[in-house]
Design a protein around this motif. Sequence first.
Motif, mmCIF file in Angstrom:
data_model
loop_
_atom_site.group_PDB
_atom_site.id
_atom_site.type_symbol
_atom_site.label_atom_id
_atom_site.label_comp_id
_atom_site.label_asym_id
_atom_site.label_seq_id
_atom_site.Cartn_x
_atom_site.Cartn_y
_atom_site.Cartn_z
ATOM 1 N N LEU A 196 0.829 -1.210 0.000
ATOM 2 C CA LEU A 196 0.000 0.000 0.000
ATOM 3 C C LEU A 196 0.863 1.259 0.000
ATOM 4 O O LEU A 196 0.492 2.270 -0.613
ATOM 5 C CB LEU A 196 -0.942 0.005 1.206
ATOM 6 N N LYS A 197 2.007 1.199 0.664
ATOM 7 C CA LYS A 197 2.928 2.339 0.633
ATOM 8 C C LYS A 197 3.412 2.585 -0.794
ATOM 9 O O LYS A 197 3.533 3.732 -1.237
ATOM 10 C CB LYS A 197 4.119 2.083 1.555
ATOM 11 N N GLU A 198 3.685 1.498 -1.512
ATOM 12 C CA GLU A 198 4.141 1.649 -2.897
ATOM 13 C C GLU A 198 3.009 2.125 -3.792
ATOM 14 O O GLU A 198 3.228 2.867 -4.747
ATOM 15 C CB GLU A 198 4.718 0.331 -3.412
ATOM 16 N N LEU A 199 1.789 1.702 -3.485
ATOM 17 C CA LEU A 199 0.631 2.208 -4.227
ATOM 18 C C LEU A 199 0.486 3.712 -4.008
ATOM 19 O O LEU A 199 0.205 4.468 -4.947
ATOM 20 C CB LEU A 199 -0.631 1.480 -3.768
ATOM 21 N N GLU A 200 0.699 4.162 -2.774
ATOM 22 C CA GLU A 200 0.628 5.593 -2.453
ATOM 23 C C GLU A 200 1.645 6.394 -3.248
ATOM 24 O O GLU A 200 1.368 7.515 -3.684
ATOM 25 C CB GLU A 200 0.878 5.803 -0.957
ATOM 26 N N SER A 201 2.843 5.834 -3.413
ATOM 27 C CA SER A 201 3.913 6.559 -4.100
ATOM 28 C C SER A 201 3.862 6.370 -5.610
ATOM 29 O O SER A 201 4.802 6.754 -6.310
ATOM 30 C CB SER A 201 5.280 6.106 -3.571
ATOM 31 N N LEU A 202 2.776 5.781 -6.107
ATOM 32 C CA LEU A 202 2.551 5.546 -7.536
ATOM 33 C C LEU A 202 3.489 4.511 -8.128
ATOM 34 O O LEU A 202 3.667 4.439 -9.346
ATOM 35 C CB LEU A 202 2.646 6.859 -8.333
ATOM 36 N N GLY A 203 4.092 3.691 -7.262
ATOM 37 C CA GLY A 203 4.941 2.612 -7.746
ATOM 38 C C GLY A 203 4.140 1.409 -8.196
ATOM 39 O O GLY A 203 4.672 0.534 -8.888
ATOM 40 N N LEU A 204 2.861 1.334 -7.803
ATOM 41 C CA LEU A 204 1.969 0.257 -8.216
ATOM 42 C C LEU A 204 0.657 0.855 -8.710
ATOM 43 O O LEU A 204 0.260 1.947 -8.280
ATOM 44 C CB LEU A 204 1.688 -0.703 -7.050
ATOM 45 N N ASP A 205 -0.016 0.114 -9.573
ATOM 46 C CA ASP A 205 -1.328 0.549 -10.067
ATOM 47 C C ASP A 205 -2.463 -0.087 -9.288
ATOM 48 O O ASP A 205 -3.549 0.501 -9.176
ATOM 49 C CB ASP A 205 -1.478 0.189 -11.548
ATOM 50 N N VAL A 206 -2.252 -1.295 -8.759
ATOM 51 C CA VAL A 206 -3.291 -2.008 -8.026
ATOM 52 C C VAL A 206 -2.632 -2.985 -7.083
ATOM 53 O O VAL A 206 -1.538 -3.500 -7.357
ATOM 54 C CB VAL A 206 -4.256 -2.741 -8.995
ATOM 55 N N VAL A 207 -3.261 -3.217 -5.941
ATOM 56 C CA VAL A 207 -2.792 -4.197 -4.967
ATOM 57 C C VAL A 207 -3.874 -5.244 -4.771
ATOM 58 O O VAL A 207 -5.030 -4.909 -4.488
ATOM 59 C CB VAL A 207 -2.445 -3.532 -3.624
ATOM 60 N N LEU A 208 -3.513 -6.512 -4.926
ATOM 61 C CA LEU A 208 -4.426 -7.630 -4.689
ATOM 62 C C LEU A 208 -4.156 -8.175 -3.296
ATOM 63 O O LEU A 208 -3.025 -8.510 -2.956
ATOM 64 C CB LEU A 208 -4.203 -8.728 -5.733
ATOM 65 N N THR A 209 -5.202 -8.253 -2.486
ATOM 66 C CA THR A 209 -5.016 -8.648 -1.104
ATOM 67 C C THR A 209 -6.293 -9.272 -0.556
ATOM 68 O O THR A 209 -7.368 -9.145 -1.153
ATOM 69 C CB THR A 209 -4.612 -7.422 -0.247
ATOM 70 N N THR A 210 -6.166 -9.935 0.565
ATOM 71 C CA THR A 210 -7.337 -10.467 1.272
ATOM 72 C C THR A 210 -7.712 -9.566 2.445
ATOM 73 O O THR A 210 -8.613 -9.894 3.209
ATOM 74 C CB THR A 210 -7.050 -11.888 1.789
ATOM 75 N N GLU A 211 -7.019 -8.439 2.583
ATOM 76 C CA GLU A 211 -7.226 -7.551 3.717
ATOM 77 C C GLU A 211 -7.685 -6.183 3.241
ATOM 78 O O GLU A 211 -7.152 -5.650 2.269
ATOM 79 C CB GLU A 211 -5.922 -7.383 4.507
ATOM 80 N N LEU A 212 -8.646 -5.598 3.921
ATOM 81 C CA LEU A 212 -9.026 -4.216 3.650
ATOM 82 C C LEU A 212 -7.937 -3.280 4.144
ATOM 83 O O LEU A 212 -7.269 -3.558 5.153
ATOM 84 C CB LEU A 212 -10.343 -3.883 4.342
ATOM 85 N N PRO A 213 -7.697 -2.160 3.467
ATOM 86 C CA PRO A 213 -6.726 -1.187 3.966
ATOM 87 C C PRO A 213 -7.109 -0.735 5.367
ATOM 88 O O PRO A 213 -8.301 -0.598 5.674
ATOM 89 C CB PRO A 213 -6.821 -0.036 2.963
ATOM 90 N N PRO A 214 -6.137 -0.529 6.239
ATOM 91 C CA PRO A 214 -6.470 -0.116 7.606
ATOM 92 C C PRO A 214 -7.154 1.246 7.622
ATOM 93 O O PRO A 214 -6.871 2.104 6.787
ATOM 94 C CB PRO A 214 -5.098 -0.063 8.294
ATOM 95 N N SER A 215 -8.061 1.414 8.554
ATOM 96 C CA SER A 215 -8.744 2.703 8.686
ATOM 97 C C SER A 215 -7.777 3.723 9.273
ATOM 98 O O SER A 215 -6.806 3.375 9.931
ATOM 99 C CB SER A 215 -9.967 2.566 9.602
ATOM 100 N N GLY A 216 -8.039 4.974 8.983
ATOM 101 C CA GLY A 216 -7.210 6.030 9.539
ATOM 102 C C GLY A 216 -6.005 6.385 8.690
ATOM 103 O O GLY A 216 -5.205 7.231 9.077
#
Length: 289
Positions: free
Chosen positions: A134-154
């Motif tokens: 998710l950190k890499e997604l934030e920095s535009l290093g990734l276009d999409v993240v596949l996961t079984t977990e929802l991003p943490p709130s906050g």
Amino acid sequence: MGTLNYHHLRYFREVANEGHLGHAAARLNVSQSALSIQIRQLEDRLGHDLFDRVGRKLVLTEAGRIALDHSERIFGAGSELLAALRQSSTARPPLRVGALSTLSRNFQMQFLRPILASEGTPITLKSGNTHVLLKELESLGLDVVLTTELPPSGTKSHFAAQRIDEQMVGVHGPPARLNHPTLKTLLRSEPLILPTDSAVRTRFENLVTKMEITPHIIADVDDMAMVRLLAREGVGVAIAPAVVFADEIASGLLATAPFTLDISEPFYAVTLPRSFPHPALARLLRRET
């Protein structure tokens, strides 16, 4: 009032992320003294100290944290600009996909299949834990993240999590190992291969606690590919969605026990809203949930 020197801001960002002047200077291929002068000029321009020195480390001041937050957004916007311009060129940028390390490779193939046959759509795949991805997604290093977990709130970023599938978790292994009259005797008698996926693991532990049994866990694994290989080798039975073992089940090498665990695993595609998303992403997310 003069304009901001973005060359100084880039140097500051490197030092802030490294936390060490020497390490940042090595990455930038400049001398420490030259880098120190650039940082001092930025501090003079902003009118605030950006770092406190703690031992050999440089720690951001409050003004430094504010400056870093703005610089990340500034350079993130620059990366997005480059990506948008690449899309307008004849060469297509790669679709950069991050996947939780415990995520089934078969599921990843199912997700990507709509564009795998498309000519000129290169794909970059990266695995890791959700926080890093998710950190890499934030920095535009990734276009999409596949996961079984929802991003943490906050979190500061407004992640969009789309549920793209949900599959039941079962017990899978060589047919001879599954020949038990009840689920309880199976889980009590056979060595178990468990993924470290927190959601599945927690629900499974609740299940065996209710059954009042202590299972023999032969392997804790953070990679579904290894879960699959261990099950193929017959070292135990695996707790996972059937998609992990699709080929082995089809060939008869492995089977699924005829018992329900009442555990399901959701699959999410996490994105960050952008002005210029990758053109192939819409096709992958355009599916029934």
